[in-house]
Design an enzyme around this catalytic site. Structure first.
Site, PDB file in Angstrom:
ATOM      1  N   LYS A 136       1.356   4.062  -2.871  1.00 40.50           N
ATOM      2  CA  LYS A 136       1.038   5.481  -2.635  1.00 40.50           C
ATOM      3  C   LYS A 136       2.246   6.361  -2.963  1.00 40.50           C
ATOM      4  O   LYS A 136       2.096   7.459  -3.502  1.00 40.50           O
ATOM      5  CB  LYS A 136       0.581   5.698  -1.182  1.00 40.50           C
ATOM      6  CG  LYS A 136      -0.817   5.152  -0.903  1.00 40.50           C
ATOM      7  CD  LYS A 136      -1.883   5.936  -1.648  1.00 40.50           C
ATOM      8  CE  LYS A 136      -3.273   5.410  -1.441  1.00 40.50           C
ATOM      9  NZ  LYS A 136      -4.280   6.077  -2.285  1.00 40.50           N
ATOM     10  N   TYR A 195       0.842  -1.205   0.000  1.00 42.05           N
ATOM     11  CA  TYR A 195       0.000   0.000   0.000  1.00 42.05           C
ATOM     12  C   TYR A 195       0.878   1.257   0.000  1.00 42.05           C
ATOM     13  O   TYR A 195       0.694   2.164  -0.817  1.00 42.05           O
ATOM     14  CB  TYR A 195      -0.899  -0.033   1.244  1.00 42.05           C
ATOM     15  CG  TYR A 195      -1.763   1.179   1.444  1.00 42.05           C
ATOM     16  CD1 TYR A 195      -2.798   1.475   0.573  1.00 42.05           C
ATOM     17  CD2 TYR A 195      -1.558   2.025   2.541  1.00 42.05           C
ATOM     18  CE1 TYR A 195      -3.602   2.589   0.778  1.00 42.05           C
ATOM     19  CE2 TYR A 195      -2.350   3.126   2.757  1.00 42.05           C
ATOM     20  CZ  TYR A 195      -3.380   3.411   1.874  1.00 42.05           C
ATOM     21  OH  TYR A 195      -4.170   4.511   2.086  1.00 42.05           O
TER      22      TYR A 195
END
Ligand code: SER
Length: 322
Positions: A149, A145
């Protein structure tokens, strides 16, 4: 040149943030000027308004919706969060990065006026200074994640520089709201704890009592998002993702605050794999750039948030029981 009125597409409108941001955008821009979309059908209890079913990994459908509704701004909220991302690393990368690239490409092709895309404190990692983490610092994320990002932030800045896309982003801390539950994040405990407290049952926390993380109450997060998107373009100097801080809180802090309203609230701690993720993230964030560039100021204290969460969750529960 044709001047088009703001027409907004929210992608991922059924999620924790989307459920609330769609309503806030409809209030600000008018119900008919905001099209909600999600990979899933609209929620039964969701608010009425324009809705399109959309998988952001399908660029031709995305293009068709942008054309059909003459969209000028996209809020891309569809993402796989930190804990679920560790279970499905390649799917998380695909959704989080390729979904963004489809929107950025569409922004170039359709000449969209603005794009919003959330980043996260997950871009930071174990070698990042973890107190008052600066805007520009070491970013060595350990989760898929966080990697996605960070890559997304670089793509946003790239499309801004190379193609002039007016894309804006905030590095959200853990978001705490009552309208919809988050799914698969490491900061989700901070929402679940209020649900248990409102139901009058004990809570088992998957982080240790003193694991401090940056958190933000949803009304503050919504206002930050609308303020950033409403700022004049020349004030938006950071085109990767702005640091954004509310309160830095550990599970023990939430429990103490909840006991002011629910004196017999009980909590136990049983850390799992999410502890390691939490330990790699900052404890507090320096958001001076957001404050200076477009005037960011959080409004809610911990106890105000606790009161708001418990009042609204209890009200929701009473409605269900009627
Ligand atoms: N709330 C997110 C998560 O826990 C962090 O941005 O995954």
């Amino acid at each position: 040149m044709e001047i088009r009125a703001d027409k907004i597409l929210v992608i991922g409108a059924n999620g924790q943030l989307g459920s609330e941001l769609t309503g806030a955008l409809r209030q600000a821009y008018g119900t008919d000027n905001v099209v909600a979309s999600d990979v899933h059908p609209p929620k039964e209890n969701g608010e009425a308004g324009l809705f399109e079913q959309l998988d952001v990994l399908n660029p031709s459908r995305l293009g068709a919706i942008l054309d059909q509704h003459r969209i000028t701004q996209v809020y891309l909220l569809a993402a796989m969060l930190s804990a679920t991302g560790e279970q499905h690393p390649k799917r998380a990368w695909d959704l989080n990065v390729n979904g963004l690239l489809h929107v950025l490409d569409a922004a170039v092709e359709k000449k969209l006026a603005k794009v919003y895309w959330p980043s996260s404190i997950a871009v930071f990692g174990p070698r990042t200074p973890d107190h008052a983490t600066p805007q520009h610092t070491v970013t060595d994320p350990g989760t898929v994640y966080g990697i996605s990002k960070l890559a997304g932030e670089r793509w946003c800045e790239y499309y801004f520089r190379k193609h002039g896309v007016d894309v804006r982003s905030l590095r959200y801390p853990g978001l705490i709201g009552y309208q919809a539950r988050p799914g698969g994040g490491t900061t989700d405990y901070a929402v679940d704890i209020y649900h248990k407290a409102a139901e009058g049952v004990p809570f088992e926390c998957f982080l240790t009592a003193d694991t401090c993380l940056p958190m933000l109450y949803m009304p503050d997060a919504l206002r930050a998002t609308l303020e950033l998107m409403g700022a004049d373009a020349d004030r938006v100097k950071v085109r990767s993702g702005y640091n954004l801080a509310g309160n830095s809180l550990a599970p023990r802090d939430f429990a103490q605050s909840i006991r002011k309203f629910v004196p017999d609230f009980r909590i136990t701690y049983r850390p799992d794999f999410r502890q390691q993720i939490a330990d790699s993230w900052p404890k507090s964030i320096d958001d001076a750039a957001a404050r200076q560039d477009w005037g960011w100021q959080p409004a809610f204290s911990l106890d105000q948030m606790t009161e708001g969460m418990l009042t609204n969750l209890k009200r929701q529960k009473e409605k269900v029981e009627i």
